[in-house]
Design an enzyme around this catalytic site. Structure first.
Site, short mmCIF file in Angstrom:
data_model
loop_
_atom_site.label_atom_id
_atom_site.label_comp_id
_atom_site.label_asym_id
_atom_site.label_seq_id
_atom_site.Cartn_x
_atom_site.Cartn_y
_atom_site.Cartn_z
N GLU A 1 6.01 31.87 65.81
CA GLU A 1 5.99 32.82 64.70
C GLU A 1 5.15 34.05 65.03
O GLU A 1 4.00 33.94 65.46
CB GLU A 1 5.44 32.11 63.44
N ASP B 1 6.86 24.35 54.36
CA ASP B 1 5.78 24.36 53.37
C ASP B 1 5.65 25.75 52.74
O ASP B 1 4.82 25.97 51.86
CB ASP B 1 4.46 23.84 53.95
N SER B 2 6.52 26.68 53.18
CA SER B 2 6.64 27.97 52.49
C SER B 2 7.12 27.75 51.05
O SER B 2 7.06 28.66 50.23
CB SER B 2 7.61 28.90 53.23
N GLU C 1 1.95 22.30 62.73
CA GLU C 1 1.41 23.57 63.25
C GLU C 1 0.21 23.30 64.16
O GLU C 1 -0.70 22.55 63.77
CB GLU C 1 0.97 24.46 62.08
N ASP D 1 8.33 20.11 57.02
CA ASP D 1 6.97 20.50 57.38
C ASP D 1 5.98 19.46 56.90
O ASP D 1 6.02 19.06 55.73
CB ASP D 1 6.61 21.83 56.69
O1 KIV Z 1 7.27 26.96 56.10
C1 KIV Z 1 8.11 27.67 56.67
O2 KIV Z 1 9.03 28.22 56.04
C2 KIV Z 1 8.00 27.85 58.11
C3 KIV Z 1 8.88 28.88 58.74
C4 KIV Z 1 8.36 30.22 58.44
C5 KIV Z 1 9.05 28.65 60.19
O3 KIV Z 1 7.22 27.21 58.74
#
Ligand code: KIV
Length: 271
Positions: A189, A51-52, A122, A90
């Site tokens: 993380e 979700d980044s 998460e 995610d």
């Molecule tokens: O969303 C993401 O890229 C992540 C990584 C930083 C593990 O959750």
């Protein structure tokens, strides 16, 4: 399933065997077809449709605004490209925290509409019921503890987590609970390296770190960060393998200059 209808090589079982053999697991984010194809060609084990994407693709300040539909769109593009790696998606903020029924519904949508291999969530004890219900449908779940960016408004900062004993103990309890529930892997993380090692040693499932030291079972980075496309984000754990920002800037400047000077297209570049 891959583009050719064959089962992808990296499975939950294969990841477990890698941990047992002491082979490190390499994971990287991707959100689009072209990048996913290159990353697969390079031999990555896991692609995370993170979700980044909310930050690096859409320019949001946090990961919170990205929607389930948008995550599915990114996942579909990645799945179309890959042959070998496992594709983990995610679950976005708001798609699983409300109640476990909603969590199952969101996870099923991701798996059905994108044909990815697993989902990532998460949190620890507070989302355990949702994790168990998703797992009960046969969908593999990857956990994520330590700095959990979807909770940024609760933390108030992106600084290192679990430095104090109480938070470290809660993290270990949560990690064990996620493993007991049936998660196939865990992301840690931005936590002290000693704690990362301790969790990896305590768990049978693979532990993948991002800023969790070298004692875990594998590493993950955001592709745009490790390629140096992003410049403003520089945590200590980030190793930049290239400076694509400067390369791209130079290429685009040359293109503009060639157009303006009438040098592009030349005789060979026209019909
Ligand atoms: O969303 C993401 O890229 C992540 C990584 C930083 C593990 O959750």
């Amino acid at each position: 399933m891959s583009v050719e209808g064959k089962k992808r090589i990296i499975t939950t079982q294969r990841l477990l065997e890698m941990k047992q053999r002491g082979e490190k697991i390499a994971m990287l984010t991707a959100y689009d077809y072209t990048s996913a194809k290159i990353i697969d060609e390079a031999g990555i084990d896991i692609i995370l449709v993170g979700d980044s994407a909310a930050n690096v693709m859409a320019g949001h300040e946090t990961t919170l605004p990205i929607t389930l539909d948008q995550m599915i769109y990114h996942a579909q593009s990645v799945v179309k490209a890959v042959k070998n790696p496992m594709v983990v998606v995610d679950m976005p903020f708001g798609a699983y925290q409300g109640n476990s029924k909603q969590a199952v519904f969101s996870a099923i949508r991701i798996m059905k509409e994108s044909e990815a291999d697993a989902v990532k969530v998460e949190g620890g004890s507070e989302i355990l019921e949702s994790v168990s219900r998703i797992l009960s449908t046969g969908i593999p779940v990857m956990g994520h503890l330590g700095l959990t960016p979807q909770s940024i408004h609760k933390f108030g900062t992106y600084s290192v987590r679990a430095k104090e004993e109480a938070e470290a103990n809660k993290l270990i309890e949560d990690a064990l609970a996620l493993e007991d529930a049936g998660c196939f892997a865990l992301v840690l993380e931005k936590i002290p390296a000693t704690l990362g090692t301790k969790v990896a040693e305590a768990l049978k499932i693979p532990v993948i770190g991002i800023g969790a030291g070298n004692g875990v079972d594998g590493q993950v980075l955001v592709m745009h960060d490790m390629l140096g496309l992003t410049q403003e984000f520089s945590p200590r754990f980030l190793r930049r393998y290239h400076n694509l920002h400067d390369e791209m800037l130079k290429a685009v400047k040359n293109y503009i200059s060639d157009i303006r000077s009438r040098e592009f297209p030349n005789d060979q570049e026209q019909y």
